[in-house]
Design an enzyme around this catalytic site. Structure first.
Site, PDB file in Angstrom:
ATOM      1  N   SER A 194       0.149  -1.158   5.687  1.00  0.00           N
ATOM      2  CA  SER A 194       1.576  -1.278   5.375  1.00  0.00           C
ATOM      3  C   SER A 194       2.218   0.094   5.395  1.00  0.00           C
ATOM      4  CB  SER A 194       1.765  -1.915   3.999  1.00  0.00           C
ATOM      5  OG  SER A 194       3.127  -1.853   3.597  1.00  0.00           O
ATOM      6  N   TYR A 209       0.836  -2.469  -5.090  1.00  0.00           N
ATOM      7  CA  TYR A 209       0.752  -2.977  -3.714  1.00  0.00           C
ATOM      8  C   TYR A 209       0.429  -1.847  -2.745  1.00  0.00           C
ATOM      9  CZ  TYR A 209       2.282  -4.587   0.860  1.00  0.00           C
ATOM     10  OH  TYR A 209       2.340  -4.884   2.204  1.00  0.00           O
TER      11      TYR A 209
END
Length: 214
Positions: A194, A209
């Protein structure tokens, strides 16, 4: 003449100015090389023949977004697919759509909820790939926050799911597929990361995250 003037002017500068100039030139050159490498890798380098790794590919979370895009592109390249997701209806819809577009593609659907019992889910995956030369793994499964939160506001259940799915899930899927790849001495694994872990390493309000994706 102008070049000679520039050289003489540069030599006349204090040592710290010349040092900073060399440092700036080095950084600029490094950035330029990185940019050229990115352009080459992204747009110019010839594509690989993915079938040389094996005739099957496994994709986790293939019913939406990136995972769905990978599933279609792998089918376009002539690979058969093992699709792993938690929703059987969505898996069937994606499978039907791929078969409608690429009729020769063989597809196996495996229902696994990565937020649940991983041991049972991995057992299903191992049963599904038994006897198949799965040469490509797209480890796409992952979860994020439902909305932004400060670190101290991340509840225990959400933190458990982030670690359980993003780290344990992807790791155990690799463990299930690696023995076959090692035995055949070929294979390719793509773990989807990501930008939260690369572009903004300490992504504000998504700290856990970003850490799991890093």
């Amino acid at each position: 003449m102008e070049f000679w003037f520039i050289v003489q002017h540069f030599k006349a500068q204090p040592i710290w100015v010349r040092f900073l100039s060399f440092l700036g030139l080095f950084c600029l050159s490094k950035f330029t090389l990185m940019l050229l490498r990115w352009v080459y890798v992204s747009f110019l380098i010839p594509g690989k023949n993915l079938k040389k790794y094996g005739s099957w590919a496994l994709v986790t979370a293939p019913t939406d977004g990136i995972g769905k895009g990978f599933a279609f592109q792998l089918a376009r390249k002539g690979l058969n697919l093992v699709l792993v997701g938690r929703n059987p209806d969505k898996l069937k819809n994606v499978s039907d759509a791929i078969k409608a577009k690429f009729g020769k593609t063989q597809i196996k659907n495996v229902v696994v909820d990565f937020s649940g019992d991983l041991s049972e889910g991995i057992r299903r995956i191992e049963e599904a790939i038994e006897g198949l030369d799965v040469g490509v793994l797209i480890n796409n499964v992952g979860v994020s926050y439902p909305y932004v939160r400060f670190f101290q506001e991340v509840d225990e259940e959400l933190m458990k799911n982030l670690v359980h799915i993003n780290i344990e899930g992807t790791t155990k899927v690799m463990q299930a597929l690696l023995p076959g790849m090692l035995k055949r001495k070929k294979g390719a694994i793509v773990n989807i990361g990501s930008g939260a872990a690369v572009i903004i390493p300490s992504d504000p309000l998504y700290a856990v995250y970003a850490a799991t994706k890093a």
